[in-house]
Design an enzyme around this catalytic site. Structure first.
Site, mmCIF file in Angstrom:
data_model
loop_
_atom_site.group_PDB
_atom_site.id
_atom_site.type_symbol
_atom_site.label_atom_id
_atom_site.label_comp_id
_atom_site.label_asym_id
_atom_site.label_seq_id
_atom_site.Cartn_x
_atom_site.Cartn_y
_atom_site.Cartn_z
ATOM 1 N N CYS A 27 0.861 -1.206 0.000
ATOM 2 C CA CYS A 27 0.000 0.000 0.000
ATOM 3 C C CYS A 27 0.890 1.247 0.000
ATOM 4 O O CYS A 27 1.579 1.482 -0.989
ATOM 5 C CB CYS A 27 -0.993 -0.023 1.161
ATOM 6 S SG CYS A 27 -0.308 -0.455 2.763
ATOM 7 N N SER A 28 0.879 2.013 1.094
ATOM 8 C CA SER A 28 1.665 3.251 1.113
ATOM 9 C C SER A 28 2.061 3.601 2.542
ATOM 10 O O SER A 28 2.023 4.752 2.939
ATOM 11 C CB SER A 28 0.860 4.393 0.494
ATOM 12 O OG SER A 28 -0.422 4.448 1.108
#
Lengths: 248, 207
Positions: free
Chosen positions: B115-116
């Site tokens: 994801c981030s």
């Protein structure tokens, strides 16, 4: 199998677009703020480490919303859309859909309100409603300051020790995972065991959820990508939950 | 034009998204989910209290204070708690942080392939390139090639370490102090440190 779980090592993508901005359109800030507020008002927070008095917060938001929920939505997308849409476009779709699905708003009123702003032809001057109970904002800022630590009690002892070889299991991820696909079946070395056990926001079908040991595991890139496709003099590290690992 | 160009969309698409986001926010305010100032308060928090300006101060302190650096590498949250920051450095997305030190022999780069994940309290919010699936896909297999595109050419003798955050730890990089900064104060040094340097895709340069 989901492409979103298997990004690592994907070839043929071309150069990285070195866009240093966090938001490239003003509206992106708004959806970011909404997501943070949802996490800060989530109904699980009375059990979080600061034991937020979430039931007393005067919001009408009564659902469970975490990074896990946002990620699961993104992982469930059509993979072509996942690549086609910009980061916050995915958030806008996922979060709007959540509020409609849970009945906070209807698709019709969202469409009508959107049309109203579009028809005005002047988004910047169409005002947002003002007001609301300030105690909601107090909780949102408190959440930002105090967080939602995944640390938890674990009665057992860590199965693996630094220096041990471990194999990454190939458990089916189903809807959501924290195991990068490019590590499945690969052998790595335990670098260290984190001092605390960590849980996840909710149980996933591949075994994380309740607190368990988490390891920093190192991998030789040649073992991941093969000699021809990897670069020399490099080490890849990943933080992995114990349930994803088995003894070699 | 590449079919995969993130930043040139047709205007209609942007106008629609802007109207949609505003419609959603308006309805959530009207229904009592959030207030008319919730989103502004969140954004203000990241502009004034939690951002890469914090990380830059941490890096500068580590450059001038070896005891602090040792503690930072051992227990980042405890070391950061000793500094004079607004309350909340171990808050959302900063609960458990780890720091990887660049040296003459080792260059570190951070990524989140799933994801981030990003250390918000020290680095603020992640820039677009970090969230880009292309960066996430490529840097794990060909970090030197990606770094080269970002303008960092590494000697083959320098070992590259890639740190992927798949669990609950948020990583950032302690960059090398550049030559020619010997006489600089800690405050001056902190002005040289960029978010990209703390993610390992840039070196710190003397302006």
């Amino acid at each position: 199998m989901k492409l979103q779980h298997n990004l690592g090592g994907l070839e043929g993508l071309g150069p990285v677009v070195f866009q240093k901005r966090v938001f490239v359109q003003a509206w992106e800030e708004r959806i970011f703020g909404i997501h943070v507020a949802m996490m800060a008002l989530s109904n699980h927070l009375d059990k979080a480490i600061p034991q937020y008095p979430i039931k007393q917060v005067p919001t009408t938001f009564k659902d469970f919303w975490t990074w896990g929920h946002l990620r699961m939505g993104a992982e469930g997308m059509n993979p072509f859309d996942y690549f086609r849409l910009r980061y916050y476009e995915k958030w806008l779709g996922g979060i709007s859909g959540f509020f409609v699905e849970k009945g906070y708003i209807t698709a019709e009123e969202l469409d009508a309100q959107t049309a109203l702003y579009l028809a005005s032809g002047n988004l910047a001057n169409a005002p947002l409603p003002a007001g609301g109970n300030a105690a909601i904002d107090t909780q949102v800022v408190r959440y930002l300051r105090e967080g939602d630590s995944p640390k938890g009690a674990y009665a057992g002892t860590a199965k693996f020790e630094p220096g041990m070889k471990v194999k990454v299991k190939n458990v089916p991820p189903i809807d959501h995972t924290r195991l990068p696909g490019h590590l499945r079946g690969k052998v790595g070395t335990i670098d260290s065991v984190y001092p605390d056990a960590y849980g996840y926001f909710f149980p996933t079908s591949d075994g994380i959820g309740s607190p368990m040991p988490v390891y920093l595991v190192s991998f030789d890139p040649q073992d991941l990508w093969g000699a021809e496709k990897s670069e020399p003099n490099s080490i890849y590290y990943d933080d992995l939950f114990e349930v994803y690992l088995e003894a070699v | 034009m590449s079919s995969y160009d993130h930043f040139s969309y047709d205007t209609d698409r942007e106008v629609y998204s802007a109207a949609r986001a505003r419609a959603l926010e308006a309805l959530l305010i009207k229904k009592g989910v959030i207030t008319g100032s919730t989103v502004d308060k969140v954004l203000e928090y990241f502009k004034t209290e939690m951002g890469p300006f914090n990380g830059a101060k941490i890096v500068a302190r580590a450059w001038v204070d070896p005891a602090f650096k040792a503690k930072l590498l051992d227990d980042a949250n405890a070391a950061i708690a000793e500094m004079d920051f607004p309350a909340g450095m171990s808050g959302a997305e900063g609960e458990h942080m780890k720091v990887a030190e660049n040296t003459a022999a080792v260059h570190n780069v951070i990524v989140c392939t799933l994801c981030s994940c990003y250390p918000w309290t020290t680095l603020g919010l992640p820039p677009y390139w970090f969230k880009d699936p292309t960066f996430r896909a490529r840097v794990v297999r060909e970090p030197r090639a990606v770094l080269q595109e970002f303008g960092v050419t590494l000697d083959p003798a320098v070992q590259v370490k890639v740190w992927d955050s798949s669990a609950q730890i948020r990583w950032f990089v302690l960059p090398e102090r550049p030559a020619g900064t010997e006489g600089m104060t800690e405050a001056k040094l902190s002005t040289l440190v960029t978010p990209e340097a703390m993610m390992g895709v840039a070196k710190v340069k003397v302006a």
